[in-house]
Design an enzyme around this catalytic site. Structure first.
Site, PDB file in Angstrom:
ATOM      1  CG  ASP A   7     -32.711  57.148  27.909  1.00  0.00           C
ATOM      2  OD1 ASP A   7     -31.900  56.215  28.071  1.00  0.00           O
ATOM      3  OD2 ASP A   7     -33.248  57.395  26.821  1.00  0.00           O
ATOM      4  CB  SER A   8     -28.327  57.871  26.701  1.00  0.00           C
ATOM      5  OG  SER A   8     -29.221  57.148  25.865  1.00  0.00           O
ATOM      6  N   GLY A  40     -24.655  53.415  23.534  1.00  0.00           N
ATOM      7  CA  GLY A  40     -24.393  52.039  23.106  1.00  0.00           C
ATOM      8  C   GLY A  40     -23.096  51.824  22.360  1.00  0.00           C
ATOM      9  CB  CYS A  70     -30.963  54.180  29.957  1.00  0.00           C
ATOM     10  SG  CYS A  70     -29.568  53.853  28.854  1.00  0.00           S
ATOM     11  CG  ASN A  71     -33.063  48.219  28.436  1.00  0.00           C
ATOM     12  OD1 ASN A  71     -33.504  47.257  29.050  1.00  0.00           O
ATOM     13  ND2 ASN A  71     -33.855  49.038  27.761  1.00  0.00           N
ATOM     14  CB  THR A  72     -26.934  51.087  27.772  1.00  0.00           C
ATOM     15  OG1 THR A  72     -27.357  50.540  26.524  1.00  0.00           O
ATOM     16  CG2 THR A  72     -25.415  51.132  27.812  1.00  0.00           C
ATOM     17  CB  CYS A 182     -32.803  49.985  23.205  1.00  0.00           C
ATOM     18  SG  CYS A 182     -32.361  51.741  23.108  1.00  0.00           S
ATOM     19  CB  THR A 183     -36.002  53.115  26.861  1.00  0.00           C
ATOM     20  OG1 THR A 183     -34.812  53.928  26.827  1.00  0.00           O
ATOM     21  CG2 THR A 183     -35.964  52.212  28.085  1.00  0.00           C
ATOM     22  CG  HIS A 184     -33.692  55.524  22.133  1.00  0.00           C
ATOM     23  ND1 HIS A 184     -32.906  55.315  23.242  1.00  0.00           N
ATOM     24  CD2 HIS A 184     -33.554  56.845  21.820  1.00  0.00           C
ATOM     25  CE1 HIS A 184     -32.313  56.454  23.576  1.00  0.00           C
ATOM     26  NE2 HIS A 184     -32.688  57.397  22.732  1.00  0.00           N
TER      27      HIS A 184
END
Length: 262
Positions: A7-8, A40, A70-72, A182-184
């Site tokens: 992930d970011s 993002g 991470c969706n992005t 968003c995974t956050h």
């Protein structure tokens, strides 16, 4: 062999949290690209380069599967990664399909919350076009939540004013389901519940991704090959200081507490 998670930043821990439930007897490598978070608000070309560099590093650690948590990142580079590597590469996408299914017949709408880059990508627009026949899906970027999470800021006194400001132009009573794209964002479910009307359902793709991972490993007869050990990396540097590790495990505890109250 380990299961890699990318992930970011710390958002991917929400997906790893689900995977640990389905696959407790596996070993994991979690890579957060904290040198470049958030994704993002960057260009697609920049993000693609960051991801390819990170995955090249992860692939050197004897992994049997990789989850792009991470969706992005999924929307930008998932197909390219699948072509580059022999191990399975799983992604995550906004849970639009189950959200639309839950809202059918309720005369209510679905709101997808994500990053700007995820919502701009063709992959997301194709997903909505394929599923949203009744045109009930709205989308809204909430980049501030990513930044709050990365700073470990979860206090309602900070989060709720931000949410009211960003959501002020929407008629919140029109929505029955909110997609955490968003995974956050699952870290903030309790704050979101205080802003939206009672009865609104919040869903993410984390559980579906974890379940898919479990099925994939079972089909390949590669389950239960570890002890639950997790190696954490921040942009190619292994995390071994106790204070940072304690912060990461505190996020798992936070997610457990949120689930108990649901």
């Amino acid at each position: 062999m380990r299961i890699g998670f990318f992930d970011s930043g710390i958002g991917g821990l929400t997906v790893l949290h689900q995977a640990l439930k389905f696959l407790p007897q596996e070993d994991y490598l979690f890579y957060a690209d904290t040198a470049h978070v958030p994704y993002g608000d960057k260009t697609k070309a920049e993000v693609r380069a960051y991801i390819l560099q990170a995955v090249e590093f992860i692939a050197r650690h004897n992994i049997k599967a990789l989850v792009i948590a991470c969706n992005t990142a999924t929307s930008i580079v998932i197909e390219e990664l699948r072509q580059r590597y022999d191990f399975p590469v799983l992604g995550i996408e906004p849970a639009v399909k189950p959200a639309v299914e839950q809202s059918e017949g309720k005369q209510k709408k679905v709101l997808v919350l994500a990053t700007r880059l995820t919502l701009q990508e063709k992959k997301y627009h194709d997903l909505v076009h394929r599923i949203d026949h009744g045109e009930i899906v709205d989308s809204l970027p909430l980049p501030g939540l990513v930044q709050f999470a990365e700073r470990f800021e979860f206090d309602d006194k900070t989060i709720i004013p931000y949410l009211y400001k960003e959501l002020a132009h929407l008629e919140l009573e029109r929505y029955s389901t909110v997609v955490l794209g968003c995974t956050h964002f699952p870290y903030f479910v309790e704050s979101l519940r205080q802003v939206f009307p009672p009865g609104v359902n919040f869903i993410s793709g984390s559980m579906g991704t974890a379940r898919h991972l479990a099925h994939l490993l079972e089909a390949k007869d590669q389950m239960n090959q570890g002890t639950g050990e997790i190696l954490f990396f921040r942009s190619n540097v292994q995390v071994d200081d106790p204070a940072t590790l304690a912060k990461y495990y505190s996020l798992f505890k936070r997610l457990d507490e949120i689930e108990k109250r649901e």
